[in-house]
Design a protein around this motif. Structure first.
Motif, PDB file in Angstrom:
ATOM      1  N   ARG A 185       0.838  -1.197  -0.110  1.00 40.98           N
ATOM      2  CA  ARG A 185      -0.024  -0.082  -0.191  1.00 40.98           C
ATOM      3  C   ARG A 185       1.026   1.251  -0.228  1.00 40.98           C
ATOM      4  NH1 ARG A 185      -3.849   1.093   4.431  1.00 40.98           N
ATOM      5  NH2 ARG A 185      -2.119   0.312   5.716  1.00 40.98           N
ATOM      6  N   LEU A 186       0.608   2.067  -0.779  1.00 42.30           N
ATOM      7  CA  LEU A 186       1.242   3.560  -0.865  1.00 42.30           C
ATOM      8  C   LEU A 186       0.592   4.379   0.199  1.00 42.30           C
ATOM      9  CD1 LEU A 186       3.216   5.369  -1.985  1.00 42.30           C
ATOM     10  CD2 LEU A 186       1.498   5.998  -3.862  1.00 42.30           C
ATOM     11  N   LEU A 187       1.090   4.535   1.097  1.00 35.88           N
ATOM     12  CA  LEU A 187       0.622   5.463   2.304  1.00 35.88           C
ATOM     13  C   LEU A 187       0.498   6.807   1.977  1.00 35.88           C
ATOM     14  CD1 LEU A 187       2.032   3.491   5.410  1.00 35.88           C
ATOM     15  CD2 LEU A 187       0.026   3.168   4.317  1.00 35.88           C
ATOM     16  N   VAL A 188       1.670   7.473   1.154  1.00 34.45           N
ATOM     17  CA  VAL A 188       1.607   8.895   0.863  1.00 34.45           C
ATOM     18  C   VAL A 188       2.765   8.943   0.068  1.00 34.45           C
ATOM     19  CG1 VAL A 188       3.221   9.591   2.843  1.00 34.45           C
ATOM     20  CG2 VAL A 188       1.378  11.266   1.632  1.00 34.45           C
ATOM     21  N   GLY A 189       2.705   9.627  -0.870  1.00 36.08           N
ATOM     22  CA  GLY A 189       3.682  10.318  -1.924  1.00 36.08           C
ATOM     23  C   GLY A 189       3.630  11.792  -1.721  1.00 36.08           C
ATOM     24  N   VAL A 190       5.046  12.285  -1.822  1.00 32.39           N
ATOM     25  CA  VAL A 190       5.026  13.903  -1.868  1.00 32.39           C
ATOM     26  C   VAL A 190       6.185  14.246  -2.907  1.00 32.39           C
ATOM     27  CG1 VAL A 190       4.396  14.211   0.600  1.00 32.39           C
ATOM     28  CG2 VAL A 190       6.783  13.927  -0.136  1.00 32.39           C
ATOM     29  N   ASN A 191       5.869  15.406  -3.504  1.00 30.87           N
ATOM     30  CA  ASN A 191       6.907  15.878  -4.535  1.00 30.87           C
ATOM     31  C   ASN A 191       7.478  17.153  -4.283  1.00 30.87           C
ATOM     32  OD1 ASN A 191       6.104  14.042  -7.021  1.00 30.87           O
ATOM     33  ND2 ASN A 191       4.250  14.465  -6.447  1.00 30.87           N
ATOM     34  N   ASP A 192       7.157  17.703  -2.939  1.00 25.75           N
ATOM     35  CA  ASP A 192       7.794  18.891  -2.687  1.00 25.75           C
ATOM     36  C   ASP A 192       8.204  18.899  -1.188  1.00 25.75           C
ATOM     37  OD1 ASP A 192       8.652  21.600  -2.723  1.00 25.75           O
ATOM     38  OD2 ASP A 192       6.502  22.202  -2.512  1.00 25.75           O
ATOM     39  N   PRO A 193       9.345  19.122  -0.646  1.00 22.77           N
ATOM     40  CA  PRO A 193      10.568  19.646  -1.573  1.00 22.77           C
ATOM     41  C   PRO A 193      11.416  18.380  -2.196  1.00 22.77           C
ATOM     42  CG  PRO A 193      11.045  19.787   0.575  1.00 22.77           C
ATOM     43  CD  PRO A 193       9.505  19.312   0.615  1.00 22.77           C
ATOM     44  N   ALA A 194      11.051  17.425  -1.973  1.00 25.76           N
ATOM     45  CA  ALA A 194      11.632  16.283  -2.561  1.00 25.76           C
ATOM     46  C   ALA A 194      10.804  15.093  -2.782  1.00 25.76           C
ATOM     47  CB  ALA A 194      12.736  15.703  -1.333  1.00 25.76           C
ATOM     48  N   PHE A 195      11.266  14.457  -3.617  1.00 24.35           N
ATOM     49  CA  PHE A 195      10.193  13.052  -4.224  1.00 24.35           C
ATOM     50  C   PHE A 195      10.580  11.819  -3.136  1.00 24.35           C
ATOM     51  CE2 PHE A 195      11.285  14.827  -8.356  1.00 24.35           C
ATOM     52  CZ  PHE A 195      10.068  15.813  -8.440  1.00 24.35           C
ATOM     53  N   VAL A 196       9.360  11.652  -2.292  1.00 21.29           N
ATOM     54  CA  VAL A 196       9.354  10.850  -1.471  1.00 21.29           C
ATOM     55  C   VAL A 196       8.282   9.914  -1.368  1.00 21.29           C
ATOM     56  CG1 VAL A 196       9.648  10.084   1.199  1.00 21.29           C
ATOM     57  CG2 VAL A 196      10.972  12.011   0.206  1.00 21.29           C
ATOM     58  N   GLU A 197       8.281   8.551  -1.271  1.00 25.06           N
ATOM     59  CA  GLU A 197       7.128   7.487  -1.167  1.00 25.06           C
ATOM     60  C   GLU A 197       7.194   6.774   0.073  1.00 25.06           C
ATOM     61  OE1 GLU A 197       6.889   5.173  -4.582  1.00 25.06           O
ATOM     62  OE2 GLU A 197       6.405   6.887  -5.760  1.00 25.06           O
ATOM     63  N   PHE A 198       6.004   6.664   0.866  1.00 23.71           N
ATOM     64  CA  PHE A 198       6.043   5.839   2.105  1.00 23.71           C
ATOM     65  C   PHE A 198       5.098   4.886   1.947  1.00 23.71           C
ATOM     66  CE2 PHE A 198       4.536   6.021   6.976  1.00 23.71           C
ATOM     67  CZ  PHE A 198       5.542   4.829   6.821  1.00 23.71           C
ATOM     68  N   TRP A 199       5.589   3.367   1.871  1.00 26.19           N
ATOM     69  CA  TRP A 199       4.745   2.302   1.680  1.00 26.19           C
ATOM     70  C   TRP A 199       4.605   1.416   2.952  1.00 26.19           C
ATOM     71  CZ3 TRP A 199       3.220   0.618  -3.338  1.00 26.19           C
ATOM     72  CH2 TRP A 199       3.715   1.306  -4.380  1.00 26.19           C
ATOM     73  N   ASP A 200       3.532   0.808   3.056  1.00 29.35           N
ATOM     74  CA  ASP A 200       3.253  -0.522   3.963  1.00 29.35           C
ATOM     75  C   ASP A 200       3.349  -1.611   3.146  1.00 29.35           C
ATOM     76  OD1 ASP A 200       2.560  -2.215   5.915  1.00 29.35           O
ATOM     77  OD2 ASP A 200       0.731  -1.139   6.459  1.00 29.35           O
ATOM     78  N   TRP A 201       4.186  -2.591   3.490  1.00 30.66           N
ATOM     79  CA  TRP A 201       4.364  -3.647   2.553  1.00 30.66           C
ATOM     80  C   TRP A 201       4.214  -4.800   3.261  1.00 30.66           C
ATOM     81  CZ3 TRP A 201       5.065  -2.673  -2.880  1.00 30.66           C
ATOM     82  CH2 TRP A 201       5.231  -3.846  -3.579  1.00 30.66           C
ATOM     83  N   ARG A 202       3.625  -5.852   2.921  1.00 30.69           N
ATOM     84  CA  ARG A 202       3.379  -7.169   3.569  1.00 30.69           C
ATOM     85  C   ARG A 202       3.641  -8.124   2.644  1.00 30.69           C
ATOM     86  NH1 ARG A 202       0.157  -9.443   7.737  1.00 30.69           N
ATOM     87  NH2 ARG A 202      -0.590 -11.665   7.198  1.00 30.69           N
ATOM     88  N   MET A 203       4.562  -9.124   2.667  1.00 30.61           N
ATOM     89  CA  MET A 203       4.946 -10.395   1.734  1.00 30.61           C
ATOM     90  C   MET A 203       4.732 -11.554   2.816  1.00 30.61           C
ATOM     91  SD  MET A 203       8.046  -9.028  -0.315  1.00 30.61           S
ATOM     92  CE  MET A 203       7.785 -10.435  -1.583  1.00 30.61           C
ATOM     93  N   GLU A 204       3.710 -12.429   1.973  1.00 27.51           N
ATOM     94  CA  GLU A 204       3.273 -13.806   2.762  1.00 27.51           C
ATOM     95  C   GLU A 204       4.639 -14.677   2.581  1.00 27.51           C
ATOM     96  OE1 GLU A 204       0.872 -14.569   4.489  1.00 27.51           O
ATOM     97  OE2 GLU A 204      -0.127 -12.765   4.412  1.00 27.51           O
ATOM     98  N   PRO A 205       4.530 -15.756   3.446  1.00 24.16           N
ATOM     99  CA  PRO A 205       5.845 -16.785   3.161  1.00 24.16           C
ATOM    100  C   PRO A 205       5.738 -17.432   1.646  1.00 24.16           C
ATOM    101  CG  PRO A 205       4.702 -17.171   5.249  1.00 24.16           C
ATOM    102  CD  PRO A 205       3.807 -16.241   4.550  1.00 24.16           C
ATOM    103  N   GLY A 206       7.041 -17.329   1.035  1.00 23.80           N
ATOM    104  CA  GLY A 206       6.799 -17.819  -0.190  1.00 23.80           C
ATOM    105  C   GLY A 206       6.899 -16.707  -1.454  1.00 23.80           C
ATOM    106  N   GLU A 207       6.326 -15.439  -1.118  1.00 24.63           N
ATOM    107  CA  GLU A 207       6.257 -14.437  -2.235  1.00 24.63           C
ATOM    108  C   GLU A 207       7.517 -13.822  -2.480  1.00 24.63           C
ATOM    109  OE1 GLU A 207       1.485 -13.021  -1.895  1.00 24.63           O
ATOM    110  OE2 GLU A 207       3.036 -12.020  -0.531  1.00 24.63           O
ATOM    111  N   THR A 208       7.665 -13.526  -3.884  1.00 31.54           N
ATOM    112  CA  THR A 208       8.755 -12.872  -4.375  1.00 31.54           C
ATOM    113  C   THR A 208       8.284 -11.707  -5.173  1.00 31.54           C
ATOM    114  OG1 THR A 208       8.840 -14.225  -6.313  1.00 31.54           O
ATOM    115  CG2 THR A 208      10.011 -14.952  -4.549  1.00 31.54           C
ATOM    116  N   HIS A 209       9.109 -10.612  -5.173  1.00 27.32           N
ATOM    117  CA  HIS A 209       8.861  -9.399  -6.063  1.00 27.32           C
ATOM    118  C   HIS A 209      10.353  -9.012  -6.717  1.00 27.32           C
ATOM    119  CE1 HIS A 209       6.882  -5.725  -7.168  1.00 27.32           C
ATOM    120  NE2 HIS A 209       7.834  -5.089  -6.652  1.00 27.32           N
ATOM    121  N   SER A 210      10.257  -8.618  -7.967  1.00 31.39           N
ATOM    122  CA  SER A 210      11.272  -8.103  -8.929  1.00 31.39           C
ATOM    123  C   SER A 210      11.085  -6.522  -9.161  1.00 31.39           C
ATOM    124  CB  SER A 210      11.592  -8.968  -9.886  1.00 31.39           C
ATOM    125  OG  SER A 210      11.972 -10.221  -9.307  1.00 31.39           O
TER     126      SER A 210
END
Length: 216
Positions: A119-144
């Motif tokens: 989940r993308l909790l928030v993303g800001v563009n000013d004064p810098a580009f920053v994204e804050f995520w909440d990430w959950r991976m179940e056992p055995g999951e992969t992501h590239s």
């Protein structure tokens, strides 16, 4: 950025399916508006954006027409080509000076095969580009993920479980309570070796400016 994976939101049956379908429509409408607006504001043709982002012209036409939900990888490449973060493409309206974002307004942009979610909790563009995520991976999951804009950094904090991050041929185990910092402008990936879910927070910090993938 977590820029490869499954589609943003997918419809399923029952009440959850209706909620995801509504979320998918809202995401598609916001992305369609912003991609077209940003492209036209720069005077770029569809072909120019396709070359800059490495996203096919046909896909961009579908996105601008609101007829598809792009993969998270496609969304990231488009955002990077415009010099904005993913959150900018999802904004329904310009953000106020102070805002509180409800939980149901934080879009789930990645669905794992086994029930994980990003989940993308928030993303800001000013004064810098920053994204804050909440990430959950179940056992055995992969992501590239493909490489991001040169100079991009990712910060991962594992709240519970265990996360394996692959980077330039080496795997790094991040245990509960540990924080990982690395440059994500090269291909990388994540996996949960189990046996319990990996609950994490991720912060992405990107340098300002548009990125033309033809130069990479």
């Amino acid at each position: 950025m977590t820029c490869e994976g499954r589609i943003l939101v997918s419809g399923v049956t029952g009440n959850t399916g209706r909620r995801r379908s509504s979320e998918a429509e809202a995401v598609a409408a916001a992305v369609a508006f912003h991609v077209k607006h940003l492209r036209q504001g720069r005077g770029w043709s569809l072909e120019e954006l396709a070359q800059r982002s490495a996203v096919s012209k046909g896909m961009i036409v579908q996105i601008e027409g609101g007829r598809t939900n792009p993969s998270i990888g496609t969304l990231c490449r488009l955002a990077e080509s415009f010099g904005v973060n993913v959150g900018r493409l999802l904004e329904a309206e310009p953000p106020p000076s102070v805002r509180i974002i409800d939980a149901d307004a934080q879009p789930t942009l990645w669905h794992g095969d086994l029930g994980g979610a990003g989940r993308l909790l928030v993303g800001v563009n000013d004064p810098a580009f920053v994204e804050f995520w909440d990430w959950r991976m179940e056992p055995g999951e992969t992501h590239s993920s493909a490489e991001h804009t040169p100079g991009t950094r990712e910060l991962w904090h594992v709240r519970s479980g265990r996360l394996i991050v692959s980077y330039e041929g080496t795997e790094y185990a991040v245990e509960a309570g540990q924080t990982l910092d690395f440059r994500s402008d090269r291909p990388h990936g994540y996996r949960n070796p189990g046996p319990e879910p990996a609950e994490t927070f991720m912060v992405i910090v990107m340098p300002p400016g548009e990125w033309d993938r033809r130069r990479s």
